[in-house]
Motif scaffolding. Structure first.
Motif, PDB file in Angstrom:
ATOM      1  N   SER A   1       9.259  -3.500  15.136  1.00  0.00           N
ATOM      2  CA  SER A   1       8.537  -2.415  14.459  1.00  0.00           C
ATOM      3  C   SER A   1       8.834  -2.409  12.969  1.00  0.00           C
ATOM      4  O   SER A   1       7.956  -2.086  12.154  1.00  0.00           O
ATOM      5  CB  SER A   1       8.891  -1.057  15.083  1.00  0.00           C
ATOM      6  N   LYS A   2      10.036  -2.791  12.582  1.00  0.00           N
ATOM      7  CA  LYS A   2      10.404  -2.805  11.174  1.00  0.00           C
ATOM      8  C   LYS A   2       9.867  -4.039  10.450  1.00  0.00           C
ATOM      9  O   LYS A   2       9.589  -3.975   9.244  1.00  0.00           O
ATOM     10  CB  LYS A   2      11.918  -2.695  11.029  1.00  0.00           C
ATOM     11  N   VAL A   3       9.719  -5.161  11.155  1.00  0.00           N
ATOM     12  CA  VAL A   3       8.969  -6.274  10.567  1.00  0.00           C
ATOM     13  C   VAL A   3       7.563  -5.804  10.241  1.00  0.00           C
ATOM     14  O   VAL A   3       7.017  -6.086   9.172  1.00  0.00           O
ATOM     15  CB  VAL A   3       8.917  -7.487  11.526  1.00  0.00           C
ATOM     16  N   GLY A   4       6.980  -5.047  11.174  1.00  0.00           N
ATOM     17  CA  GLY A   4       5.640  -4.522  10.965  1.00  0.00           C
ATOM     18  C   GLY A   4       5.548  -3.640   9.740  1.00  0.00           C
ATOM     19  O   GLY A   4       4.569  -3.716   8.980  1.00  0.00           O
ATOM     20  N   VAL A   5       6.548  -2.813   9.517  1.00  0.00           N
ATOM     21  CA  VAL A   5       6.550  -1.934   8.343  1.00  0.00           C
ATOM     22  C   VAL A   5       6.525  -2.752   7.056  1.00  0.00           C
ATOM     23  O   VAL A   5       5.731  -2.481   6.142  1.00  0.00           O
ATOM     24  CB  VAL A   5       7.782  -0.997   8.366  1.00  0.00           C
ATOM     25  N   ILE A   6       7.391  -3.744   6.965  1.00  0.00           N
ATOM     26  CA  ILE A   6       7.470  -4.550   5.746  1.00  0.00           C
ATOM     27  C   ILE A   6       6.188  -5.359   5.554  1.00  0.00           C
ATOM     28  O   ILE A   6       5.656  -5.463   4.439  1.00  0.00           O
ATOM     29  CB  ILE A   6       8.705  -5.466   5.779  1.00  0.00           C
TER      30      ILE A   6
ATOM     31  N   GLN B   1       1.627 -10.839   8.166  1.00  0.00           N
ATOM     32  CA  GLN B   1       1.202  -9.600   7.523  1.00  0.00           C
ATOM     33  C   GLN B   1      -0.223  -9.237   7.927  1.00  0.00           C
ATOM     34  O   GLN B   1      -0.508  -8.077   8.267  1.00  0.00           O
ATOM     35  CB  GLN B   1       1.302  -9.750   6.005  1.00  0.00           C
ATOM     36  N   GLU B   2      -1.103 -10.211   7.939  1.00  0.00           N
ATOM     37  CA  GLU B   2      -2.492  -9.952   8.321  1.00  0.00           C
ATOM     38  C   GLU B   2      -2.604  -9.579   9.792  1.00  0.00           C
ATOM     39  O   GLU B   2      -3.407  -8.717  10.167  1.00  0.00           O
ATOM     40  CB  GLU B   2      -3.348 -11.171   7.995  1.00  0.00           C
ATOM     41  N   ARG B   3      -1.782 -10.196  10.631  1.00  0.00           N
ATOM     42  CA  ARG B   3      -1.829  -9.888  12.071  1.00  0.00           C
ATOM     43  C   ARG B   3      -1.350  -8.460  12.332  1.00  0.00           C
ATOM     44  O   ARG B   3      -1.942  -7.747  13.152  1.00  0.00           O
ATOM     45  CB  ARG B   3      -0.968 -10.902  12.843  1.00  0.00           C
TER      46      ARG B   3
END
Length: 282
Positions: A168-173, A258-260
């Motif tokens: 979830s934090k990878v997603g945030v960045i 990032q796009e995904r």
């Protein structure tokens, strides 16, 4: 600094509460957010007494429920004619798997999707308030993720609490970096941060009751620095880790990732068409 209007999600506890206290001490109008009405009123009264501020307001919503995230944005835009800073601070760590509406695992729903959706819904107000800032709280935990099993999202049937939190934090960045590119030249900036390993309810859920970590006030220093310091006013698309700007993991920097994540957030929230920020009325 002139009075700013600042929304801090998850500000009835931990780092968010400490940040709200700091912003209030600086003379800003602070919009508190929490999930529990009774606790929220208690924190509101506590901060009013501690700071002497009459520029505090409270909003209650459950960020795991997308309809309520939209309602929160509607309530704020209906109440205030400007928003200078959005601090997406709220986050959870779930030792056991729980599922939010739509079959979305709760950690992912709160930590990533609520940031994505709330930012989308409040972006017109932020644009009208430019220069404005978006500050997204991530975590150093993102560095533990070597790859994303996209088939496991968003329900995470193969559940490991730390792995889900870290993803979830990878997603945030990743989302923040993509958002920052979209915002170039608009006067609105977006940055993410790791506030440190801080003694909060979230950390205690991970350590199962341990009291390791720094003080919430220490973590709040990072949030307040990115939100209000003149030194960070033009930084866009950066990642701040405790005391310095640095590079996040190569995975979070991968533009395909990032796009995904952007596509995932768009499809799961229905925010499929982000308007051109440059077209918003000023």
């Amino acid at each position: 600094m002139a009075e700013q209007t600042i929304l801090v999600t998850g500000s009835t506890d931990g780092i968010g509460k400490a940040a709200a206290h700091a912003f209030s001490r600086q003379g800003h109008r602070v919009l508190l957010h929490g999930r529990d009405p009774e606790k929220g009123q208690s924190v509101l009264a506590e901060l009013e007494a501690a700071t002497g501020s009459d520029l505090l307001d409270l909003f209650i919503t459950d960020l795991s429920v997308q309809e309520r995230v939209r309602n929160l944005a509607e309530e704020i835009t209906g109440t205030y004619d400007r928003l200078d800073v959005l601090v997406n601070n709220a986050g959870v760590f779930m030792p056991e798997r729980e599922v939010a509406p739509g079959g979305i695992e709760t950690t992912f729903a709160v930590n990533f999707l609520s940031q994505f959706l709330l930012t989308h819904e409040l972006l017109p107000l932020l644009m009208r308030s430019a220069p404005a800032r978006i500050v997204n709280v991530a975590s150093i935990a993102h560095r533990s993720v070597g790859s994303i099993d996209w088939r496991n999202l968003p329900g995470f049937p193969n559940y490991d609490p730390y792995d889900v939190y870290a993803v979830s934090k990878v997603g945030v960045i990743a989302f923040t970096a993509q958002l920052a590119r979209m915002l170039e030249g608009t006067g609105v900036t977006a940055n993410s941060l790791h506030p440190g390993v801080i003694n909060t309810k979230l950390l205690r859920a991970y350590t199962r009751g341990g009291n390791e970590g720094g003080s919430p006030e220490h973590g709040a220093e990072v949030e307040t620095y990115l939100a209000t310091s003149p030194d960070t006013g033009t930084m866009n698309g950066g990642y701040f880790e405790e005391t310095r700007w640095t590079q996040p993991s190569s995975l979070a920097l991968d533009q395909a990732v990032q796009e995904r994540f952007w596509e995932t957030g768009s499809s799961l929230t229905g925010a499929v068409q982000w308007a051109d920020p440059k077209a918003y009325p000023r």
